[in-house]
Motif scaffolding. Structure first.
Motif, PDB file in Angstrom:
ATOM      1  N   ALA A  31       0.854  -1.197   0.000  1.00 49.87           N
ATOM      2  CA  ALA A  31       0.000   0.000   0.000  1.00 49.87           C
ATOM      3  C   ALA A  31       0.887   1.244   0.000  1.00 49.87           C
ATOM      4  O   ALA A  31       0.697   2.160  -0.806  1.00 49.87           O
ATOM      5  N   VAL A  32       1.845   1.250   0.915  1.00 46.98           N
ATOM      6  CA  VAL A  32       2.848   2.333   0.932  1.00 46.98           C
ATOM      7  C   VAL A  32       4.217   1.669   1.073  1.00 46.98           C
ATOM      8  O   VAL A  32       4.572   1.195   2.146  1.00 46.98           O
ATOM      9  N   PRO A  33       4.983   1.610  -0.002  1.00 47.79           N
ATOM     10  CA  PRO A  33       6.317   0.977   0.105  1.00 47.79           C
ATOM     11  C   PRO A  33       7.217   1.782   1.037  1.00 47.79           C
ATOM     12  O   PRO A  33       6.974   2.977   1.256  1.00 47.79           O
ATOM     13  N   VAL A  34       8.240   1.107   1.578  1.00 47.36           N
ATOM     14  CA  VAL A  34       9.208   1.818   2.419  1.00 47.36           C
ATOM     15  C   VAL A  34      10.544   1.889   1.690  1.00 47.36           C
ATOM     16  O   VAL A  34      10.826   1.069   0.820  1.00 47.36           O
ATOM     17  N   ALA A  35      11.343   2.884   2.079  1.00 52.95           N
ATOM     18  CA  ALA A  35      12.622   3.127   1.401  1.00 52.95           C
ATOM     19  C   ALA A  35      13.500   3.969   2.319  1.00 52.95           C
ATOM     20  O   ALA A  35      13.032   4.483   3.330  1.00 52.95           O
ATOM     21  N   PRO A  36      14.774   4.149   1.942  1.00 56.94           N
ATOM     22  CA  PRO A  36      15.620   5.049   2.737  1.00 56.94           C
ATOM     23  C   PRO A  36      15.058   6.478   2.740  1.00 56.94           C
ATOM     24  O   PRO A  36      15.052   7.151   3.753  1.00 56.94           O
ATOM     25  N   PRO A  59      10.154   8.343  -5.271  1.00 53.84           N
ATOM     26  CA  PRO A  59       9.574   7.234  -6.056  1.00 53.84           C
ATOM     27  C   PRO A  59      10.527   6.742  -7.140  1.00 53.84           C
ATOM     28  O   PRO A  59      11.411   7.475  -7.577  1.00 53.84           O
ATOM     29  N   PHE A  60      10.299   5.493  -7.563  1.00 53.68           N
ATOM     30  CA  PHE A  60      11.110   4.869  -8.610  1.00 53.68           C
ATOM     31  C   PHE A  60      10.957   5.636  -9.936  1.00 53.68           C
ATOM     32  O   PHE A  60      11.918   5.911 -10.617  1.00 53.68           O
ATOM     33  N   ASP A  61       9.697   5.965 -10.264  1.00 54.90           N
ATOM     34  CA  ASP A  61       9.448   6.782 -11.459  1.00 54.90           C
ATOM     35  C   ASP A  61       8.110   7.485 -11.283  1.00 54.90           C
ATOM     36  O   ASP A  61       7.457   7.335 -10.254  1.00 54.90           O
ATOM     37  N   ASN A  62       7.706   8.209 -12.297  1.00 54.75           N
ATOM     38  CA  ASN A  62       6.489   9.013 -12.163  1.00 54.75           C
ATOM     39  C   ASN A  62       5.240   8.164 -11.953  1.00 54.75           C
ATOM     40  O   ASN A  62       4.279   8.621 -11.355  1.00 54.75           O
ATOM     41  N   GLY A  63       5.268   6.932 -12.409  1.00 54.96           N
ATOM     42  CA  GLY A  63       4.099   6.061 -12.261  1.00 54.96           C
ATOM     43  C   GLY A  63       4.110   5.246 -10.976  1.00 54.96           C
ATOM     44  O   GLY A  63       3.178   4.478 -10.721  1.00 54.96           O
ATOM     45  N   SER A  64       5.147   5.367 -10.150  1.00 52.60           N
ATOM     46  CA  SER A  64       5.263   4.521  -8.951  1.00 52.60           C
ATOM     47  C   SER A  64       4.733   5.242  -7.717  1.00 52.60           C
ATOM     48  O   SER A  64       4.697   6.477  -7.678  1.00 52.60           O
ATOM     49  N   LYS A  65       4.368   4.421  -6.711  1.00 52.32           N
ATOM     50  CA  LYS A  65       3.935   5.008  -5.437  1.00 52.32           C
ATOM     51  C   LYS A  65       5.122   5.719  -4.783  1.00 52.32           C
ATOM     52  O   LYS A  65       6.262   5.237  -4.884  1.00 52.32           O
ATOM     53  N   THR A  66       4.840   6.811  -4.092  1.00 49.12           N
ATOM     54  CA  THR A  66       5.914   7.471  -3.337  1.00 49.12           C
ATOM     55  C   THR A  66       6.129   6.689  -2.050  1.00 49.12           C
ATOM     56  O   THR A  66       5.186   6.493  -1.276  1.00 49.12           O
ATOM     57  N   PRO A  67       7.351   6.187  -1.825  1.00 52.95           N
ATOM     58  CA  PRO A  67       7.577   5.394  -0.612  1.00 52.95           C
ATOM     59  C   PRO A  67       7.657   6.291   0.621  1.00 52.95           C
ATOM     60  O   PRO A  67       7.863   7.501   0.511  1.00 52.95           O
ATOM     61  N   ARG A  68       7.496   5.653   1.761  1.00 49.63           N
ATOM     62  CA  ARG A  68       7.656   6.340   3.046  1.00 49.63           C
ATOM     63  C   ARG A  68       9.080   6.072   3.528  1.00 49.63           C
ATOM     64  O   ARG A  68       9.564   4.935   3.469  1.00 49.63           O
ATOM     65  N   ALA A  69       9.763   7.116   3.988  1.00 47.82           N
ATOM     66  CA  ALA A  69      11.124   6.924   4.502  1.00 47.82           C
ATOM     67  C   ALA A  69      11.057   6.184   5.836  1.00 47.82           C
ATOM     68  O   ALA A  69      10.270   6.555   6.730  1.00 47.82           O
ATOM     69  N   LEU A  70      11.844   5.146   5.959  1.00 53.24           N
ATOM     70  CA  LEU A  70      11.898   4.397   7.222  1.00 53.24           C
ATOM     71  C   LEU A  70      12.479   5.291   8.323  1.00 53.24           C
ATOM     72  O   LEU A  70      13.420   6.055   8.073  1.00 53.24           O
ATOM     73  N   GLU A  80      13.058   1.934  12.567  1.00 58.58           N
ATOM     74  CA  GLU A  80      12.559   0.952  11.587  1.00 58.58           C
ATOM     75  C   GLU A  80      13.698   0.358  10.752  1.00 58.58           C
ATOM     76  O   GLU A  80      13.621  -0.795  10.334  1.00 58.58           O
ATOM     77  N   VAL A  81      14.729   1.148  10.495  1.00 58.98           N
ATOM     78  CA  VAL A  81      15.880   0.601   9.753  1.00 58.98           C
ATOM     79  C   VAL A  81      16.518  -0.505  10.594  1.00 58.98           C
ATOM     80  O   VAL A  81      16.862  -1.586  10.083  1.00 58.98           O
ATOM     81  N   LYS A  82      16.647  -0.252  11.891  1.00 60.21           N
ATOM     82  CA  LYS A  82      17.243  -1.277  12.768  1.00 60.21           C
ATOM     83  C   LYS A  82      16.346  -2.525  12.799  1.00 60.21           C
ATOM     84  O   LYS A  82      16.847  -3.654  12.781  1.00 60.21           O
ATOM     85  N   ASP A  83      15.013  -2.320  12.817  1.00 61.90           N
ATOM     86  CA  ASP A  83      14.088  -3.478  12.762  1.00 61.90           C
ATOM     87  C   ASP A  83      14.270  -4.244  11.450  1.00 61.90           C
ATOM     88  O   ASP A  83      14.149  -5.467  11.411  1.00 61.90           O
ATOM     89  N   MET A  84      14.538  -3.517  10.383  1.00 60.94           N
ATOM     90  CA  MET A  84      14.705  -4.161   9.074  1.00 60.94           C
ATOM     91  C   MET A  84      15.938  -5.069   9.078  1.00 60.94           C
ATOM     92  O   MET A  84      15.906  -6.171   8.508  1.00 60.94           O
TER      93      MET A  84
END
Ligand SMILES: Cc1cc2nc3c(=O)[nH]c(=O)nc-3n(C[C@H](O)[C@H](O)[C@H](O)COP(=O)(O)O)c2cc1C
Length: 349
Positions: free
Chosen positions: A113-118, A122-133, A137-141
Motif C-alpha cells: 500500500a505504501v512501500p518503504v525506502a531510505p 519514487p522509482f518513477d512518475n508512475g510509482s507510489k511514493t515510498p515512506r522513509a523508514l 525501523e531501519v534497525k528493525d529491518m
C-alpha cells in the motif's frame, strides 16, 4: 587448466562445476502467502537434474511489503521453511548445491500500500511514493533480514545470497540517488548493508560463504560507476561478504524518469564481465559473472581466463533446464548425466 566443469571449493561449499543458476523471480506463489509451490519445486529440481553446480533460489523477501509483487516467495514466517527445505533436499539428491537470495524490494514493492525506502523518492512518475523508514525501523529491518537468514539456514541451504543489486532496498541505501537521509544511515551509505551482512553472518555456520549481489554500475544520469562500487564492496567485504555476484542497473527505469539515463545496459554477450573482473582483481575476492553468457565456449573462457570464479546462466536455463549437461557435451567435459537420460548422450552410454 581450470574450466567450466572444474570442481569449485570455497570454505565449506563444494561445487561439482562452475555453473550457477542465478536467482530469477517466478511470481508463482498461489495464495499471496510467500509459500513455495509445486511450480518452484519442479522448476528448481529440473535444473538440478540438468546439472547446475549451484542453484540460487529467486529473490525471497523478509516481509510482505518487501515483495515486488504478492506472488513473490517469502521468508518472514516459519511456515516458509518446510516447502523450501523440500526443494533443497531434492536438489541435493541430484548433486546440486542450493542458495537463496534474501531480499527486500523497498520502493520497488509494487503491491505494498505504501512501500518503504531510505528516502521518500519514487522509482518513477508512475510509482507510489515510498515512506522513509525511521531510524528505529531501519534497525528493525536489519533484524528482519537476520530472521530470514536464520530460517534459510533451518531450510538447509548451502549458501546465502543477499540482494544488494537492481535497485532493491540494500542498493537503495548505498546509492546517493536514493539515500538522502540525515541520520547515521545517510552519513554512511554502507551502514545498512554492513549491518545486514553482520546480522546474516551471525546466523550462518562459520564455514558457509555469504554471497552479495551488487549492481556494479548504475545507468541513470549521475549514477555511480565501478570506482564507487569497488569502494562500497570493500566495506561489504570487511563486514563479511565472501563472494560477489556482479550485475548492473535496476536503479531507475531505463530511458525514462526525471533524471534520464546516461547510458543503456549492453545487449551484447558478456557485457557485465569487465565489471566482475574489476571487482575480483581489485578486492581479491571470488566473483560470479552473469549476463548473456549462455554460449558454453564463452562461459568456459571466462573461467579459463580467470575473469570470474563461477558463471551464472539465467535466461539460457529458463529456455533449457539441461543447459549444463549440453554445455558439458559441447565442451567435451566429464559430468554426471542421470542414467535415465544417458541414451540421449551417445558418449555417456
Ligand atoms: C524472469 C527473470 C527473473 C529475474 N529475477 C531475479 C531475481 O529474483 N533476483 C536477481 O537478482 N535477478 C533476477 N533476474 C536477473 C537474472 O538473475 C540475471 O542476472 C539476468 O537474467 C542476466 O543473466 P542472463 O543473461 O544469463 O539471463 C531475473 C531475470 C529474469 C529473466
Amino acid at each position: 587448466m581450470t574450466h567450466l566443469f572444474s570442481p569449485y571449493e570455497m570454505m565449506d561449499l563444494k561445487l561439482k562445476n562452475r555453473v550457477v543458476m542465478p536467482p530469477m523471480c517466478q511470481y508463482s506463489v498461489s495464495n499471496k502467502d510467500g509459500i513455495a509451490t509445486d511450480w518452484h519445486y519442479t522448476h528448481y529440481v529440473s535444473r538440478a537434474i540438468g546439472g547446475a553446480g549451484l542453484i540460487i533460489i529467486e529473490m525471497t523477501d523478509v516481509e510482505p511489503d518487501g515483495r515486488i509483487s504478492d506472488y513473490d516467495l517469502g521468508i518472514w514466517s516459519d511456515d516458509h521453511i518446510a516447502p523450501l527445505a523440500r526443494i533443497v533436499e531434492a536438489c541435493h539428491t541430484y548433486g546440486a548445491k542450493v542458495g537463496i537470495q534474501i531480499a527486500h524490494a523497498g520502493r520497488k514493492a509494487e503491491h505494498a500500500a505504501v512501500p518503504v525506502a531510505p528516502s521518500a523518492i519514487p522509482f518513477d512518475n508512475g510509482s507510489k511514493t515510498p515512506r522513509a523508514l525511521s531510524t528505529a525501523e531501519v534497525k528493525d529491518m536489519v533484524e528482519k533480514f537476520r530472521q530470514g537468514v536464520a530460517r534459510a539456514i533451518k531450510a538447509g541451504f548451502d549458501v546465502i545470497e543477499l540482494h544488494g543489486a537492481h535497485g532493491y532496498l540494500i542498493h537503495q541505501f548505498h546509492s546517493p540517488l536514493t539515500n538522502q537521509r540525515t541520520d547515521e544511515y545517510g552519513h554512511d551509505l554502507t551502514l545498512f548493508g554492513t549491518e545486514v551482512i553482520r546480522a546474516a553472518k551471525s546466523e550462518m555456520p562459520a564455514g558457509m560463504p555469504l554471497i552479495m549481489r551488487i549492481s556494479a554500475k548504475e545507468y541513470v544520469e549521475g549514477g555511480y560507476g565501478i570506482q564507487e562500487s569497488i569502494a562500497f564492496s570493500q566495506a561489504y567485504k570487511e563486514a563479511g561478504v565472501d563472494m560477489f555476484h556482479i550485475s548492473t542497473g535496476g536503479e531507475s527505469p531505463v530511458g525514462v524518469g526525471p533524471l534520464g539515463t546516461k547510458d543503456k545496459p549492453g545487449a551484447h554477450a558478456a557485457y557485465q564481465v569487465p565489471l566482475a573482473r574489476a571487482i575480483k582483481h581489485n578486492l581479491g575476492v571470488p566473483v560470479i559473472a552473469v549476463g548473456r553468457l549462455d554460449e558454453p565456449a564463452l562461459a568456459d573462457a571466462i573461467i579459463g581466463n580467470e575473469e570470474a570464479d563461477l558463471v551464472a546462466v539465467g535466461r539460457g536455463m529458463l529456455r533449457n533446464p539441461y543447459w549444463t549437461l549440453e554445455a558439458a557435451d559441447q565442451l567435451q567435459k566429464e559430468t554426471d548425466v542421470p542414467v535415465q537420460y544417458r541414451a540421449s548422450y551417445p558418449s555417456k552410454k
